[in-house]
Structures are given as structure tokens and as C-alpha cells.
Design an enzyme around this catalytic site. Structure first.
Site: not given
Ligand SMILES: *[C@@H]1O[C@H](CO)[C@@H](O)[C@H](O)[C@H]1NC(C)=O
Ligand SMILES: *[C@@H]1O[C@H](CO)[C@@H](O)[C@H](O)[C@H]1NC(C)=O
Ligand SMILES: *[C@@H]1O[C@H](CO)[C@@H](O)[C@H](O)[C@H]1NC(C)=O
Ligand SMILES: *[C@@H]1O[C@H](CO)[C@@H](O)[C@H](O)[C@H]1NC(C)=O
Ligand SMILES: *[C@@H]1O[C@H](CO)[C@@H](O)[C@H](O)[C@H]1NC(C)=O
Length: 314
Positions: A248, A271
């Protein structure tokens, strides 16, 4: 983005708003000032003043025995020690530590010198009846340092496999943040490998003055919600010289945070760097004075972004 240097000099993002005062309490009673009699320490080996080896508190460090109680007792002694205290996790040992909360205030500075490995229990059932969002939880400590070149391993695989993001037939539930600092001041975490967290790796919530440096934060790209470093309601946070590669955000910054500097980090896969999500359920949230200076993002889903919730209409 592949291997390109995103910001030659810097990318300042300024969001100016009013910061309201923060009042949060630690969730349990401060118990650190309870004095543990020093006679309980194993004094058969000569020890330097203020240096506490986990083994002297009954930890086995074999990776199988439950070393949680030993760490709690070492913390009680270190936290009530009148001068600087260090808790040592030797390099040759692997300590199995169940979810635990280590509370301040402490009488003096406390350092956890992690040369060896700290493992979480693999099995999510070890959290039965406990808060599923916490593994190693530090609360209300001033002048706390984690260092030592060792490893903190969340052993997150079973948590990931039971996530609804991996298999939509699973119920959605929270998973632990490996290391949380809540309401702490003057925190340093450096020279550590933090891997395979159950969910987020390192979180600072309601903290003041933090330096996170020379960290390697690593989890597989498929691991759900495994943010590298999460900053919430904290002021004066520096993240530098670190490698973050997770499933993430490398760094995520949410409401009521300010004076954040992210310097010289390598990010990806992951991310990217995110502010938000802000303003859930029509609330207002402020993040201000965030600077990213010298970040290499490679194989990231996004670069730097701000995520907000939309206004709800009647
Ligand atoms: C104290 O430490 C010594 C040396 O490591 C060890 O042999 C001994 O068993 C320990 N004693 C207790 C009571 O833990
Ligand atoms: C490990 O030790 C802690 C602290 O004593 C305890 O709360 C926990 O239940 C123990 N877990 C297991 C599986 O023995
Ligand atoms: C998802 O979970 C269900 C129920 O546990 C299982 O039957 C199914 O095989 C899983 N699917 C995948 C793709 O792992
Ligand atoms: C930010 O501060 C406001 C006002 O004190 C509070 O209502 C809100 O919950 C805070 N948000 C976060 C993420 O701490
Ligand atoms: C959310 O806030 C906006 C702007 O203040 C307002 O117009 C809207 O009615 C609010 N929605 C809800 C569900 O409270």
C-alpha cells in the site's frame, strides 16, 4: 512510474488550515511507575548500569517460547529507571512477542536496542479477545528510541489471506499495525528492518517530534493495506534515508498532521505517497506543511496524491 526521479529539488505541498488542540488519552492506566524490585533481576552476570537484557527477565529468545511477559517486565524496570535505560534484544535471538502495550510516562529516556528478531504470532487467533489493530503499541512515552539493526516481523501472511481484499468471501476486518506510537514525544526509530506486517507497518498517532530513518520496510506487493509509515494527528515528523516497499502507501498522512518532511526515500512497489483520505463522513480534516524532498518512486501505483472524501448531500 518507473525508476525516475520525481522531484529534482522538492515538492512542497502546503494546505493551510486551523489546527485544533488535540486531547487523546492512552487506553489503559499508566502502570510504568510501579516499581519492580531490582532484586528480581538476574545479577549473576555483571551488567552495566541501565542496560537490561531481555534474557535476564526470563525471555528464551528461541522463537518458540512466549517472551511477552519478559518484555513487559523489562519495560517496567527500564521505564522506572532513574537514568537512561536500554533494553537489549541480542543478535543471536528470536523473540516471540504477543500483542502488548508499553506505557509511559517513563522516568528517563528508554531505548529498545533490537539486534535480534522480534516475531509476532503467526496465527490471528492469538488476538482473540484483544484489540485487532495493535501488536506492539507504545503509548504516552517521551524520549523513546528503537534501533539496533535487527528485525521486527509481523508474520502477516495468515492475516493477508483472511483479508476481504484478497478473497471477497472473507469478512472484512481490521488487522494489527505492527508498531504504533500513540501520544509519544521525541520518538526515534532507526536502523531496523520492519517486514510483513499484518496491516500497517509503523504508525505515529498524536505524536510530537518524530524521526524515522534508515529503515527498510518490506512486504509483498499483494499484501493488503500494508502501508509503510502512517502519520496521523502528529506534528514534526521526519522520514528519511529509508527504503519502503509494501502493498500500500509508502507513507500515508492523515488528519491533523503538520510539519512533515519526507527526505531521500526509495518507494515501491507500493501505492506511492498519500495525503488522506481526508474528510470521511462529512468531517473536516487538516493536513499542512508537507514536504517531499528527494524521493525515488518506482513501480508505484501513484506518485504523490491527496485523497479526499466527497461531501454527502441530503
Ligand atoms: C542468570 O543468568 C545465568 C547466565 O546467563 C543463567 O545461567 C542463570 O540460569 C540465570 N538465573 C536465573 C534465575 O534466571
Ligand atoms: C503469552 O504471554 C502473554 C503475557 O503473559 C499472555 O498474555 C499470552 O496469553 C501468552 N500467549 C500464549 C499463547 O501463551
Ligand atoms: C476464498 O475463500 C473461500 C472460502 O474460504 C474458498 O472456498 C475459496 O477457494 C477462496 N478463493 C480463493 C481464490 O482463494
Ligand atoms: C482532527 O481534529 C478534530 C478536532 O479536534 C477531530 O474532531 C478529528 O477527529 C481529528 N482527526 C483526526 C484524524 O485525528
Ligand atoms: C455535508 O456538508 C455539506 C456542506 O456543509 C452540507 O451541504 C451537507 O448537507 C452535509 N451532508 C450531511 C449528510 O450532513
Amino acid at each position: 512510474m518507473k525508476g525516475q526521479r520525481l522531484w529534482p529539488s522538492s515538492l512542497p505541498i502546503f494546505l493551510f488550515t486551523v489546527l485544533t488542540s488535540l486531547t487523546f488519552e492512552c487506553s489503559a492506566e499508566f502502570d510504568s511507575l510501579l516499581q519492580l524490585p531490582l532484586s528480581r533481576l538476574n545479577t549473576t552476570r555483571p551488567r552495566s548500569k541501565g542496560i537490561f537484557y531481555l534474557g535476564d527477565f526470563g525471555a528464551k529468545g528461541d522463537g518458540i517460547s512466549n517472551d511477552t511477559q519478559a518484555l513487559m517486565e523489562a519495560w517496567k524496570v527500564a521505564c522506572s529507571f532513574p537514568t537512561r535505560a536500554r533494553i537489549v534484544f541480542p543478535a543471536s535471538n528470536t523473540f516471540l512477542v504477543h500483542p502488548l502495550e508499553l506505557h509511559g510516562p517513563c522516568r528517563s529516556r528508554v531505548t529498545l536496542r533490537i539486534h535480534g528478531i522480534i516475531n509476532a504470532p503467526k496465527d490471528p487467533n492469538a488476538w482473540a479477545g484483544l484489540n485487532p489493530r495493535k501488536w506492539l503499541y507504545f503509548c504516552g512515552v517521551n524520549h523513546l528510541t528503537l534501533e539496533g539493526g535487527g528485525e521486527i516481523n509481523g508474520m502477516g501472511y495468515e492475516w493477508w489471506m483472511s483479508s476481504c481484499k484478497i478473497n471477497s468471501t472473507n469478512p472484512c476486518r481490521h488487522a494489527p499495525t505492527a508498531i504504533t506510537f500513540h501520544k509519544c514525544k521525541n520518538v526515534k526509530i532507526h536502523h531496523l528492518l520492519v517486514i510483513d506486517s499484518q496491516q500497517m507497518h509503523v504508525a505515529f498517532t498524536n505524536c510530537l517530534r518524530v524521526v524515522a530513518s534508515n529503515l527498510k520496510v518490506i512486504a509483498p506487493a499483494f499484501s493488503p493495506n500494508t502501508d509503510g509509515i502512517h502519520i496521523s494527528a502528529s506534528r514534526g515528523v521526519m522520514v528519511k534515508n529509508s527504503i519502503i516497499s509494501t502493498g500500500d502507501d509508502c507513507v500515508s498522512i492523515v488528519g491533523n498532521s503538520s510539519r512533515i518532511l519526507i527526505k531521500d526515500i526509495a518507494c515501491g512497489p507500493g501505492h506511492g505517497i498519500s495525503i488522506g483520505s481526508l474528510g470521511k463522513q462529512n468531517t473536516s480534516a487538516q493536513v499542512r506543511n508537507v514536504r517531499v524532498d528527494g524521493a525515488v518512486l518506482s513501480n508505484t501505483k501513484n506518485g504523490a496524491r491527496i485523497k479526499t472524501w466527497q461531501w454527502l448531500c441530503h
